[in-house]
Design a protein around this motif. Sequence first.
Motif, PDB file in Angstrom:
ATOM      1  N   GLU A 121       0.830  -1.201   0.000  1.00 54.89           N
ATOM      2  CA  GLU A 121       0.000   0.000   0.000  1.00 54.89           C
ATOM      3  C   GLU A 121       0.874   1.265   0.000  1.00 54.89           C
ATOM      4  O   GLU A 121       0.639   2.204  -0.768  1.00 54.89           O
ATOM      5  CB  GLU A 121      -0.913  -0.020   1.220  1.00 54.89           C
ATOM      6  CG  GLU A 121      -1.867   1.144   1.351  1.00 54.89           C
ATOM      7  CD  GLU A 121      -2.689   1.027   2.619  1.00 54.89           C
ATOM      8  OE1 GLU A 121      -3.894   0.751   2.508  1.00 54.89           O
ATOM      9  OE2 GLU A 121      -2.134   1.200   3.727  1.00 54.89           O
ATOM     10  N   PHE A 125       1.153   4.192  -2.747  1.00 58.12           N
ATOM     11  CA  PHE A 125       0.953   5.606  -2.423  1.00 58.12           C
ATOM     12  C   PHE A 125       2.161   6.441  -2.849  1.00 58.12           C
ATOM     13  O   PHE A 125       2.005   7.580  -3.321  1.00 58.12           O
ATOM     14  CB  PHE A 125       0.723   5.783  -0.924  1.00 58.12           C
ATOM     15  CG  PHE A 125      -0.634   5.368  -0.431  1.00 58.12           C
ATOM     16  CD1 PHE A 125      -1.734   5.346  -1.276  1.00 58.12           C
ATOM     17  CD2 PHE A 125      -0.830   5.013   0.901  1.00 58.12           C
ATOM     18  CE1 PHE A 125      -2.987   4.977  -0.813  1.00 58.12           C
ATOM     19  CE2 PHE A 125      -2.070   4.652   1.378  1.00 58.12           C
ATOM     20  CZ  PHE A 125      -3.152   4.627   0.520  1.00 58.12           C
ATOM     21  N   CYS A 128       1.973   7.062  -6.502  1.00 60.45           N
ATOM     22  CA  CYS A 128       0.936   8.070  -6.785  1.00 60.45           C
ATOM     23  C   CYS A 128       1.402   9.465  -6.389  1.00 60.45           C
ATOM     24  O   CYS A 128       1.006  10.461  -7.009  1.00 60.45           O
ATOM     25  CB  CYS A 128      -0.350   7.727  -6.035  1.00 60.45           C
ATOM     26  SG  CYS A 128      -1.211   6.274  -6.672  1.00 60.45           S
ATOM     27  N   THR A 132       0.534  13.447  -7.341  1.00 60.92           N
ATOM     28  CA  THR A 132      -0.335  14.211  -6.450  1.00 60.92           C
ATOM     29  C   THR A 132       0.423  15.127  -5.502  1.00 60.92           C
ATOM     30  O   THR A 132      -0.157  16.072  -4.963  1.00 60.92           O
ATOM     31  CB  THR A 132      -1.191  13.256  -5.594  1.00 60.92           C
ATOM     32  OG1 THR A 132      -0.327  12.508  -4.724  1.00 60.92           O
ATOM     33  CG2 THR A 132      -1.984  12.293  -6.485  1.00 60.92           C
ATOM     34  N   ILE A 257      -5.782   8.280  -6.789  1.00 61.18           N
ATOM     35  CA  ILE A 257      -5.513   6.953  -6.247  1.00 61.18           C
ATOM     36  C   ILE A 257      -6.535   5.945  -6.750  1.00 61.18           C
ATOM     37  O   ILE A 257      -6.182   4.845  -7.199  1.00 61.18           O
ATOM     38  CB  ILE A 257      -5.491   7.007  -4.712  1.00 61.18           C
ATOM     39  CG1 ILE A 257      -4.208   7.681  -4.223  1.00 61.18           C
ATOM     40  CG2 ILE A 257      -5.620   5.610  -4.100  1.00 61.18           C
ATOM     41  CD1 ILE A 257      -4.218   8.042  -2.745  1.00 61.18           C
ATOM     42  N   GLU A 260      -5.934   5.284 -10.442  1.00 58.06           N
ATOM     43  CA  GLU A 260      -4.696   4.546 -10.696  1.00 58.06           C
ATOM     44  C   GLU A 260      -4.862   3.070 -10.321  1.00 58.06           C
ATOM     45  O   GLU A 260      -4.266   2.193 -10.959  1.00 58.06           O
ATOM     46  CB  GLU A 260      -3.557   5.174  -9.875  1.00 58.06           C
ATOM     47  CG  GLU A 260      -2.171   4.733 -10.282  1.00 58.06           C
ATOM     48  CD  GLU A 260      -1.734   5.269 -11.633  1.00 58.06           C
ATOM     49  OE1 GLU A 260      -0.748   4.733 -12.162  1.00 58.06           O
ATOM     50  OE2 GLU A 260      -2.371   6.213 -12.154  1.00 58.06           O
ATOM     51  N   ILE A 269     -10.004   6.692   2.061  1.00 59.98           N
ATOM     52  CA  ILE A 269      -8.578   6.967   2.216  1.00 59.98           C
ATOM     53  C   ILE A 269      -8.410   7.934   3.378  1.00 59.98           C
ATOM     54  O   ILE A 269      -9.044   8.995   3.415  1.00 59.98           O
ATOM     55  CB  ILE A 269      -7.973   7.560   0.936  1.00 59.98           C
ATOM     56  CG1 ILE A 269      -8.301   6.665  -0.258  1.00 59.98           C
ATOM     57  CG2 ILE A 269      -6.457   7.730   1.077  1.00 59.98           C
ATOM     58  CD1 ILE A 269      -7.913   7.249  -1.585  1.00 59.98           C
TER      59      ILE A 269
END
Length: 405
Positions: A121, A125, A128, A132, A257, A260, A269
């Motif tokens: 995870e 992140f 991503c 972001t 997220i 993606e 989230i």
Amino acid sequence: MTIEKQVLPRKPLLPNQPGAWLGMMGGGQLGRMFTQAANAMGYQVAVLEPEQGCPAAQIAQHHVSAAYTSKDGLRELVKYARHFTTEFENVPAESLKLLGYEGPVAPSAACVSVAQDRLAEKHFFTRCGTNTGVYPAPHWGISNAKDIAAVKDELLPGILKTVRMGYDGKGQIRVNTREELSAAFDTLKHQTCVLEKMLPLAYEVSVLVARGVDGESVVYPIAENMHRDGILFVTLAPSPNVTADVAKKAQEAALHIISELGYVGVLCIEFFVLKDGSLVVNEMAPRPHNSGHYTIDACVTSQFEQQVRATAQLPLGSTAQHMPAVMLNILGDIWFRLSDTEPVDPPWDQILALPGAKLHLYGKAEARHGRKMGHITFVAPELAQAQKHLVEACRILGIQEPEWV
């Protein structure tokens, strides 16, 4: 259903019209509220869950009492449904994958598997974050003593978390020194873990986002969370502290997220807002979330109806919030406020006499300390009014008042 061999997935089905069946993996309170939303829309629900008398099975049209990995149980589930979802992120991804050969699963096994592994995870992140600008806390994977020796000093103090199966504060230990880290790793029986640097947290927010099979995504207002003993205590929606800029950044990060991931369904989230105003992504739950329960009473489309729509491959609903709301988690502790041995029902009549009170109990037969038994949402024209009524409820139920008092 062919379990023994894998076959090519079927082509996506047409929207599953109301009146048809939906399949649910898991029978807890989230499955119960999903079933309530599905029934209201005319759907029938088959639940696969090993526990007899579980919250969802009490109201579902069919209960498959079997382990999540049971091939016979999975075969029985697909006799009823061809569209599937899950209410529990720790349902084995392999079972969701097998269901995917019979029809659409929202969310897919691949998406759920990312959320089942804290390191996977965080790696996701981090990737991503290049788009972001929102990254997870500095962290380090630990599977042996060499990994502990390689921990950089700046990662301490931190929180050591098991990579799998931790929730509601379970499977995690705060550590200040390398010696404490080593002892905590022993306590967690040398499971693969991740060490996260402790950051100067101002508050936590949740971003609830949903995505349909057509790629359309919708995002809910920012909710702010307060925890006690690692369990969600109160949610305020909309967040009273988040700035417009931070809210926009969090919502845009959540939308990136979910896109993606190629995710279908409701995704929650959690983000940390630090004392300097910066934003850090914490973790995600591939399902409706405790912090989104307020949407049942305060939004045009609840998170559970949204999950029904996504599972059935129907258009998503409006996320508009029509009234401010606060949500109070109800744990089994309050049944023991008068005695440590004999549970006593709380005075729900007094709670329901409070303005804007909406009581949701989950149908669990036995109250236990720390067990989620229900929640109360308070809605009001102004957030401060809803907060006031929540404080009154805490006093009635013998719960320590929230820190804003």
